[in-house]
Design a protein around this motif. Sequence first.
Motif, PDB file in Angstrom:
ATOM      1  N   SER A  51      28.153   2.482 -71.219  1.00 57.07           N
ATOM      2  CA  SER A  51      27.499   1.770 -70.116  1.00 57.07           C
ATOM      3  C   SER A  51      28.228   2.047 -68.811  1.00 57.07           C
ATOM      4  O   SER A  51      29.440   1.840 -68.720  1.00 57.07           O
ATOM      5  CB  SER A  51      27.463   0.254 -70.394  1.00 57.07           C
ATOM      6  OG  SER A  51      28.760  -0.278 -70.538  1.00 57.07           O
ATOM      7  N   ASP A  52      27.477   2.561 -67.849  1.00 57.72           N
ATOM      8  CA  ASP A  52      28.009   2.908 -66.527  1.00 57.72           C
ATOM      9  C   ASP A  52      29.210   3.833 -66.654  1.00 57.72           C
ATOM     10  O   ASP A  52      30.286   3.579 -66.085  1.00 57.72           O
ATOM     11  CB  ASP A  52      28.379   1.647 -65.748  1.00 57.72           C
ATOM     12  CG  ASP A  52      27.993   1.772 -64.269  1.00 57.72           C
ATOM     13  OD1 ASP A  52      27.888   2.916 -63.790  1.00 57.72           O
ATOM     14  OD2 ASP A  52      27.797   0.743 -63.604  1.00 57.72           O
ATOM     15  N   ALA A  89      23.244   3.491 -63.960  1.00 56.27           N
ATOM     16  CA  ALA A  89      22.762   2.838 -62.744  1.00 56.27           C
ATOM     17  C   ALA A  89      22.103   3.871 -61.839  1.00 56.27           C
ATOM     18  O   ALA A  89      22.640   4.969 -61.641  1.00 56.27           O
ATOM     19  CB  ALA A  89      23.906   2.150 -62.016  1.00 56.27           C
ATOM     20  N   ARG A  91      22.107   4.595 -58.802  1.00 60.82           N
ATOM     21  CA  ARG A  91      22.948   4.251 -57.666  1.00 60.82           C
ATOM     22  C   ARG A  91      23.329   5.527 -56.927  1.00 60.82           C
ATOM     23  O   ARG A  91      24.034   6.378 -57.449  1.00 60.82           O
ATOM     24  CB  ARG A  91      24.195   3.530 -58.190  1.00 60.82           C
ATOM     25  CG  ARG A  91      25.185   3.055 -57.145  1.00 60.82           C
ATOM     26  CD  ARG A  91      26.288   2.242 -57.840  1.00 60.82           C
ATOM     27  NE  ARG A  91      26.859   2.943 -58.968  1.00 60.82           N
ATOM     28  CZ  ARG A  91      27.187   2.359 -60.119  1.00 60.82           C
ATOM     29  NH1 ARG A  91      27.018   1.070 -60.299  1.00 60.82           N
ATOM     30  NH2 ARG A  91      27.699   3.076 -61.110  1.00 60.82           N
ATOM     31  N   ALA A 143      23.614   3.634 -70.633  1.00 60.93           N
ATOM     32  CA  ALA A 143      23.067   2.814 -69.548  1.00 60.93           C
ATOM     33  C   ALA A 143      23.590   3.376 -68.236  1.00 60.93           C
ATOM     34  O   ALA A 143      24.801   3.421 -68.013  1.00 60.93           O
ATOM     35  CB  ALA A 143      23.482   1.353 -69.717  1.00 60.93           C
ATOM     36  N   CYS A 173      22.476  -4.980 -56.125  1.00 65.46           N
ATOM     37  CA  CYS A 173      22.523  -4.374 -57.459  1.00 65.46           C
ATOM     38  C   CYS A 173      21.673  -3.106 -57.492  1.00 65.46           C
ATOM     39  O   CYS A 173      20.865  -2.849 -56.605  1.00 65.46           O
ATOM     40  CB  CYS A 173      22.011  -5.350 -58.513  1.00 65.46           C
ATOM     41  SG  CYS A 173      23.032  -6.805 -58.717  1.00 65.46           S
ATOM     42  N   SER A 174      21.857  -2.337 -58.524  1.00 63.39           N
ATOM     43  CA  SER A 174      21.053  -1.134 -58.743  1.00 63.39           C
ATOM     44  C   SER A 174      20.235  -1.295 -60.020  1.00 63.39           C
ATOM     45  O   SER A 174      20.684  -1.946 -60.962  1.00 63.39           O
ATOM     46  CB  SER A 174      21.949   0.101 -58.879  1.00 63.39           C
ATOM     47  OG  SER A 174      22.759   0.279 -57.747  1.00 63.39           O
ATOM     48  N   TRP A 183      30.634  -4.637 -65.546  1.00 62.15           N
ATOM     49  CA  TRP A 183      29.523  -3.959 -64.890  1.00 62.15           C
ATOM     50  C   TRP A 183      28.217  -4.375 -65.564  1.00 62.15           C
ATOM     51  O   TRP A 183      28.133  -4.518 -66.780  1.00 62.15           O
ATOM     52  CB  TRP A 183      29.702  -2.440 -64.962  1.00 62.15           C
ATOM     53  CG  TRP A 183      30.932  -1.993 -64.236  1.00 62.15           C
ATOM     54  CD1 TRP A 183      32.166  -1.788 -64.773  1.00 62.15           C
ATOM     55  CD2 TRP A 183      31.067  -1.755 -62.834  1.00 62.15           C
ATOM     56  NE1 TRP A 183      33.063  -1.413 -63.797  1.00 62.15           N
ATOM     57  CE2 TRP A 183      32.415  -1.392 -62.595  1.00 62.15           C
ATOM     58  CE3 TRP A 183      30.169  -1.807 -61.767  1.00 62.15           C
ATOM     59  CZ2 TRP A 183      32.887  -1.081 -61.321  1.00 62.15           C
ATOM     60  CZ3 TRP A 183      30.644  -1.492 -60.494  1.00 62.15           C
ATOM     61  CH2 TRP A 183      31.987  -1.138 -60.276  1.00 62.15           C
ATOM     62  N   GLU A 206      14.125   0.396 -68.822  1.00 64.44           N
ATOM     63  CA  GLU A 206      14.683   0.233 -67.477  1.00 64.44           C
ATOM     64  C   GLU A 206      14.531  -1.212 -67.041  1.00 64.44           C
ATOM     65  O   GLU A 206      13.520  -1.863 -67.343  1.00 64.44           O
ATOM     66  CB  GLU A 206      13.994   1.163 -66.486  1.00 64.44           C
ATOM     67  CG  GLU A 206      14.643   1.136 -65.100  1.00 64.44           C
ATOM     68  CD  GLU A 206      14.348   2.379 -64.280  1.00 64.44           C
ATOM     69  OE1 GLU A 206      13.648   3.281 -64.806  1.00 64.44           O
ATOM     70  OE2 GLU A 206      14.824   2.476 -63.136  1.00 64.44           O
ATOM     71  N   ILE A 239      18.961  -0.426 -63.639  1.00 64.68           N
ATOM     72  CA  ILE A 239      19.685   0.175 -64.766  1.00 64.68           C
ATOM     73  C   ILE A 239      18.679   0.798 -65.721  1.00 64.68           C
ATOM     74  O   ILE A 239      17.737   0.141 -66.166  1.00 64.68           O
ATOM     75  CB  ILE A 239      20.522  -0.869 -65.529  1.00 64.68           C
ATOM     76  CG1 ILE A 239      21.496  -1.582 -64.592  1.00 64.68           C
ATOM     77  CG2 ILE A 239      21.260  -0.208 -66.695  1.00 64.68           C
ATOM     78  CD1 ILE A 239      22.575  -0.719 -64.023  1.00 64.68           C
ATOM     79  N   ALA A 281      25.550  -2.912 -66.231  1.00 64.51           N
ATOM     80  CA  ALA A 281      24.924  -2.007 -67.197  1.00 64.51           C
ATOM     81  C   ALA A 281      25.235  -2.424 -68.633  1.00 64.51           C
ATOM     82  O   ALA A 281      24.419  -2.211 -69.535  1.00 64.51           O
ATOM     83  CB  ALA A 281      25.399  -0.576 -66.955  1.00 64.51           C
TER      84      ALA A 281
END
Length: 338
Positions: A175-176, A210, A212, A208, A247-248, A60, A235, A250, A62
């Motif tokens: 992350s994520d 997203a 999203r 981290a 993508c989003s 991922w 960011e 992060i 992130a």
Amino acid sequence: GDYGKFACAACWDRSEDWGDSSEKEAFHRVFFGRADDRRAVRLTDPEQLFLSAACGANVWLASFVLHNFVRARGGPSHTDRELAGTRILELGSGCGTLGISLAQRGADVLCTDTAVLVPLLQRNVAANFADSGASPAPGTSPPRVASLRWGCPEHLRGVLETDMLKQGVHYILGSDVVYDEDCTGALLETIGAVLATEANRQARVSLAVARRGDELKAFQADVAKGGWMLSVLHEVNLPEEIGDISCSPIAIFELLPAPQNFSKLSASSSLYSSSSSTVLAIVALHPRPLRAKRQRLTVRRLRLKSNVRSSPPDMPEVAAKCSAQAATLPSQKYVDND
């Protein structure tokens, strides 16, 4: 760029940079680091362990963003960009890209995830630090791997009894890891339990996340409900950065206990042996981040006149005083300059 550029399937078909056939079949290669200083992380194909459908078995974006953020901050002295001496606990490590890439830079890392993903983590660590094809930098050591299902007392006890956690970590990273709102409560409980231990009270929690859908909104609600706060540290607009609108963005958040929750984590802490550390700790936790000048003013206004040096103060009383005083200052837009 720092995160590469989007490439369609036709571009991959034309690529000749696959290495030999055995490498192509056994491993995937991803690259971490800034554009001028990248290192490869070799990853086992999760299909070999029948894990291709598991979210944690995949890479991922992130993790790339959080890797660059931690490296930019450097080691404990904030000058050693190779992270030597930095102790890191990673939650929700998945396939291990973040922990492995930071260990390649000299950090001492403990990667954790659910028991089903531990075999994949162990394989990927071995692929980068033990197998004949791997060439880690001198002075680096492979991440350690442990099972940690958030909210599981037995798993948590095992992690807290490791040498690294007994010594104390500098960072708690993820992350994520907040995409499933059914798990975020257990995640926050686990982080709180680690921070409540004497050796880990000063660990910085960086996540981290997203931007999203409604994931961030749901996480923010859980954070507030659990008595925590979030501060945006950095960011990256990935859709613009890599040219892929799927993508989003992060965001890197720092997770902090709110003032009303502060005493739960600090009842027996040795952090509060001096007046300066007492006040600075509370100012850092205030939900309105202040510029340096106003932080100094707040410290001067709240400096304690009693015998703080000889005994820890009554933290709930001090926290209430800090909140009342700082609330009178104008709110400032948060600008991160570390």
